[in-house]
Design a protein around this motif. Structure first.
Motif, PDB file in Angstrom:
ATOM      1  N   ALA A 151       0.853  -1.189   0.000  1.00 51.70           N
ATOM      2  CA  ALA A 151       0.000   0.000   0.000  1.00 51.70           C
ATOM      3  C   ALA A 151       0.889   1.238   0.000  1.00 51.70           C
ATOM      4  O   ALA A 151       1.768   1.385   0.851  1.00 51.70           O
ATOM      5  CB  ALA A 151      -0.911   0.010   1.227  1.00 51.70           C
ATOM      6  N   LEU A 153       0.946   5.070   0.755  1.00 48.92           N
ATOM      7  CA  LEU A 153       0.137   5.983   1.553  1.00 48.92           C
ATOM      8  C   LEU A 153       0.155   7.375   0.931  1.00 48.92           C
ATOM      9  O   LEU A 153       1.217   7.968   0.727  1.00 48.92           O
ATOM     10  CB  LEU A 153       0.672   6.046   2.988  1.00 48.92           C
ATOM     11  CG  LEU A 153       0.855   4.704   3.708  1.00 48.92           C
ATOM     12  CD1 LEU A 153       1.253   4.940   5.162  1.00 48.92           C
ATOM     13  CD2 LEU A 153      -0.412   3.855   3.636  1.00 48.92           C
ATOM     14  N   TYR A 225      -3.187   2.206  -3.569  1.00 49.96           N
ATOM     15  CA  TYR A 225      -3.111   3.402  -2.726  1.00 49.96           C
ATOM     16  C   TYR A 225      -4.018   3.274  -1.496  1.00 49.96           C
ATOM     17  O   TYR A 225      -5.108   2.725  -1.566  1.00 49.96           O
ATOM     18  CB  TYR A 225      -3.562   4.638  -3.510  1.00 49.96           C
ATOM     19  CG  TYR A 225      -2.685   4.994  -4.681  1.00 49.96           C
ATOM     20  CD1 TYR A 225      -1.365   5.403  -4.511  1.00 49.96           C
ATOM     21  CD2 TYR A 225      -3.198   4.951  -5.984  1.00 49.96           C
ATOM     22  CE1 TYR A 225      -0.571   5.741  -5.593  1.00 49.96           C
ATOM     23  CE2 TYR A 225      -2.414   5.295  -7.076  1.00 49.96           C
ATOM     24  CZ  TYR A 225      -1.096   5.684  -6.872  1.00 49.96           C
ATOM     25  OH  TYR A 225      -0.313   6.012  -7.956  1.00 49.96           O
ATOM     26  N   GLN A 226      -3.528   3.806  -0.381  1.00 50.36           N
ATOM     27  CA  GLN A 226      -4.359   4.072   0.782  1.00 50.36           C
ATOM     28  C   GLN A 226      -4.263   5.567   1.013  1.00 50.36           C
ATOM     29  O   GLN A 226      -3.182   6.110   1.257  1.00 50.36           O
ATOM     30  CB  GLN A 226      -3.866   3.298   2.018  1.00 50.36           C
ATOM     31  CG  GLN A 226      -4.810   3.324   3.213  1.00 50.36           C
ATOM     32  CD  GLN A 226      -4.736   4.617   4.024  1.00 50.36           C
ATOM     33  OE1 GLN A 226      -3.736   5.318   4.014  1.00 50.36           O
ATOM     34  NE2 GLN A 226      -5.811   4.925   4.734  1.00 50.36           N
ATOM     35  N   ILE A 248      -7.927   2.469  -1.592  1.00 56.09           N
ATOM     36  CA  ILE A 248      -8.693   2.683  -0.365  1.00 56.09           C
ATOM     37  C   ILE A 248      -8.676   4.172  -0.059  1.00 56.09           C
ATOM     38  O   ILE A 248      -7.608   4.795   0.005  1.00 56.09           O
ATOM     39  CB  ILE A 248      -8.098   1.906   0.826  1.00 56.09           C
ATOM     40  CG1 ILE A 248      -8.160   0.403   0.569  1.00 56.09           C
ATOM     41  CG2 ILE A 248      -8.833   2.257   2.113  1.00 56.09           C
ATOM     42  CD1 ILE A 248      -7.495  -0.420   1.655  1.00 56.09           C
ATOM     43  N   GLN A 364     -12.272  -0.264  -5.498  1.00 55.69           N
ATOM     44  CA  GLN A 364     -12.151   0.813  -4.504  1.00 55.69           C
ATOM     45  C   GLN A 364     -12.936   0.489  -3.239  1.00 55.69           C
ATOM     46  O   GLN A 364     -14.059   0.004  -3.311  1.00 55.69           O
ATOM     47  CB  GLN A 364     -12.691   2.125  -5.078  1.00 55.69           C
ATOM     48  CG  GLN A 364     -12.015   2.602  -6.333  1.00 55.69           C
ATOM     49  CD  GLN A 364     -12.829   3.662  -7.042  1.00 55.69           C
ATOM     50  OE1 GLN A 364     -13.184   4.685  -6.453  1.00 55.69           O
ATOM     51  NE2 GLN A 364     -13.166   3.417  -8.312  1.00 55.69           N
ATOM     52  N   MET A 430      -9.495  -2.445   6.288  1.00 56.75           N
ATOM     53  CA  MET A 430      -8.438  -2.155   5.324  1.00 56.75           C
ATOM     54  C   MET A 430      -7.542  -3.373   5.111  1.00 56.75           C
ATOM     55  O   MET A 430      -7.146  -3.673   3.969  1.00 56.75           O
ATOM     56  CB  MET A 430      -7.623  -0.951   5.792  1.00 56.75           C
ATOM     57  CG  MET A 430      -8.385   0.360   5.724  1.00 56.75           C
ATOM     58  SD  MET A 430      -7.352   1.809   6.013  1.00 56.75           S
ATOM     59  CE  MET A 430      -7.119   1.714   7.800  1.00 56.75           C
ATOM     60  N   TYR A 433      -9.375  -5.862   2.859  1.00 57.72           N
ATOM     61  CA  TYR A 433      -9.531  -5.417   1.478  1.00 57.72           C
ATOM     62  C   TYR A 433      -8.210  -5.518   0.720  1.00 57.72           C
ATOM     63  O   TYR A 433      -8.177  -5.916  -0.451  1.00 57.72           O
ATOM     64  CB  TYR A 433     -10.060  -3.987   1.437  1.00 57.72           C
ATOM     65  CG  TYR A 433     -10.619  -3.612   0.085  1.00 57.72           C
ATOM     66  CD1 TYR A 433     -11.901  -4.005  -0.285  1.00 57.72           C
ATOM     67  CD2 TYR A 433      -9.860  -2.883  -0.827  1.00 57.72           C
ATOM     68  CE1 TYR A 433     -12.419  -3.685  -1.530  1.00 57.72           C
ATOM     69  CE2 TYR A 433     -10.366  -2.558  -2.075  1.00 57.72           C
ATOM     70  CZ  TYR A 433     -11.647  -2.964  -2.422  1.00 57.72           C
ATOM     71  OH  TYR A 433     -12.153  -2.653  -3.661  1.00 57.72           O
ATOM     72  N   ILE A 434      -7.117  -5.179   1.377  1.00 60.32           N
ATOM     73  CA  ILE A 434      -5.818  -5.268   0.708  1.00 60.32           C
ATOM     74  C   ILE A 434      -5.438  -6.719   0.472  1.00 60.32           C
ATOM     75  O   ILE A 434      -4.979  -7.091  -0.616  1.00 60.32           O
ATOM     76  CB  ILE A 434      -4.738  -4.537   1.530  1.00 60.32           C
ATOM     77  CG1 ILE A 434      -5.033  -3.039   1.583  1.00 60.32           C
ATOM     78  CG2 ILE A 434      -3.349  -4.775   0.924  1.00 60.32           C
ATOM     79  CD1 ILE A 434      -4.152  -2.256   2.534  1.00 60.32           C
TER      80      ILE A 434
END
Length: 452
Positions: A151, A153, A225-226, A248, A364, A430, A433-434
């Motif tokens: 991810a 950030l 991306y987060q 996210i 998303q 999160m 989902y990742i």
């Protein structure tokens, strides 16, 4: 940590003990300037307790630390002369009864009488090229050789250093997810001038993805991306320019910055019981402040003065705050002319994120706060669910009784909100989902979830 920006790769070692390295803590002063304060932070890191749970410890303000658990509970730590750290509940400054000690030589913590061991992470600090600037970044990976998702950030509008302040750079790797974190241009150890130009920031985010892939090599699995807050405008744009595997967005918006201000003003008044007639008058205030913003703080002050003369004595007027209107209402014209352009440097006030979202096929997850006082989420929820109904891969999760940052809160007698914690299920959502690309059937705390 200030670095030589001519050095391409600074360190690569798990001996940094879960990011327990010297940092510079940045805090905004009352004038918006950035002050740097050195912090002795050998305690900073993430620790595992005997029951398998994790406690993250990060730098905070005023020489304090902040602990966080995966269930969202948190507290500020203040050190006494005997080396014991005492904790306060959330951001309330009320003691919560927890006492904490560290043994930096042994990489251990004792939290409320329970011993824990620091989790070793594989850390690479680096300087890489953004869009015309050099950005200070960091790849944090779980130890080992396994291929893992990563991810990247993406910041909000804050001026502080993400390298110093983002706890997800430890919390996600401790759960098997790599993280690439970087200081946005003009902040922390990165060069360039601070800006809120979404296209420029999106290109920096794309450069961060490239650098994360380069550093991770064969260990890089899917990457995405987060993003938080303003990053909700930046990250989808970056994903549209150059596709990633997931996105996210936390407490972001699917409306323009000017619409954000208008919706915040409406919420200011409806939450106090004012009806449509008063809201319509308040929209004249929003129109006046918008004209000043669109004109780069050069013109439009006469219109605002006329609105103030018309409504300034009415009881609702003092409650008009919005997201930026409060600044123009509270600040003398001469000061606003001087300060305003820097405060909203590069912001595309009329930016409409919907064309990007309508044409974005990246999976998303949007996590929104039901009672967001900075970025009201009702219209964003409606738009995102509408896109999902049209077949876009958008999952929307809403946590009740939370504010910006997905923080639960208490309300003081003066009507001010004081944050207490993140809700249970926020981090787990999160993580799932990742790892999986979807949310499973279990309930994530009190959230309401809409799937495509």
């Amino acid at each position: 940590m200030k670095t030589n920006l001519c050095t391409a790769e600074l360190t690569r070692t798990s001996a940094l003990r879960g990011l327990g390295i010297a940092t510079v803590v940045l805090a905004l002063t009352g004038t918006g300037a950035v002050q740097a304060k050195e912090a002795d932070d050998c305690e900073v890191g993430i620790y595992q307790l005997p029951d398998g749970s994790h406690i993250d410890v990060g730098a905070s303000d005023d020489d304090r630390l902040r602990w966080r658990r995966n269930d969202g509970t948190t507290g500020a730590l203040t050190r006494s002369e005997d080396g014991v750290w005492t904790s306060t509940f959330g951001w309330t400054e009320r003691a919560d009864g927890n006492q904490v000690t560290f043994d930096c030589r042994k990489d251990t913590i004792t939290f409320a009488g329970v011993d824990g061991q620091r989790i070793a992470l594989d850390v690479t600090d680096v300087v890489f090229d953004g869009a015309g600037v050099q950005l200070a970044g960091r790849l944090v990976m779980p130890e080992g050789d396994a291929r893992v998702p990563i991810a990247v950030l993406v910041h909000g509008s804050e001026h502080s250093s993400a390298l110093d302040s983002y706890s997800l750079q430890r919390q996600l790797p401790a759960e098997g997810i790599g993280v690439f974190v970087y200081d946005k241009r003009g902040t922390g150890a990165s060069t360039g001038t601070y800006t809120q130009n979404y296209l420029l920031l999106a290109n920096d985010a794309i450069a961060a993805v490239h650098e994360a892939r380069r550093l991770a090599g064969d260990r890089a699995g899917k990457i995405g991306y987060q993003a938080g807050s303003q990053g909700g405008w930046v990250a989808p744009l970056a994903a549209k320019i150059e596709p990633v595997d997931f996105l996210i967005v936390g407490f972001g918006l699917a409306v323009s910055p000017l619409d954000e201000d208008r919706q915040a003003i409406e919420q200011d008044l409806t939450s106090r019981g004012y009806g449509p007639e008063v809201v319509a008058k308040a929209m004249e205030v929003a129109d006046a402040t918008a004209a000043i913003i669109v004109n780069g703080f050069r013109d439009g002050y006469d219109q605002l003065a006329k609105v103030r003369a018309r409504y300034g004595d009415e009881p609702w007027f003092e409650h008009v705050r919005g997201n930026i209107s409060f600044y123009l209402l509270d600040t003398p014209e001469a000061t606003a002319r001087e300060e305003g352009p820097a405060i909203l440097s590069g912001v595309p006030a009329h930016y409409n994120p919907m064309p990007v979202l309508r044409n974005l096929d990246t999976p998303q997850l949007w996590i929104l706060a039901e009672n967001d006082s900075e970025a009201p989420s009702d219209e964003t929820q409606r738009r995102l669910r509408g896109l999902a109904a049209q077949g876009k891969p958008i999952t929307v999760a809403v946590f009740p009784d939370t504010d910006h940052g997905i923080y639960e809160y208490e309300t003081t007698g003066e009507g001010k909100r004081v944050f207490t914690r993140n809700p249970d299920g926020y981090l787990a959502m999160m993580l799932d989902y990742i790892h999986n690309g979807y949310l499973d059937d279990r309930r994530y705390g009190t959230s309401t979830i809409s799937t495509p």
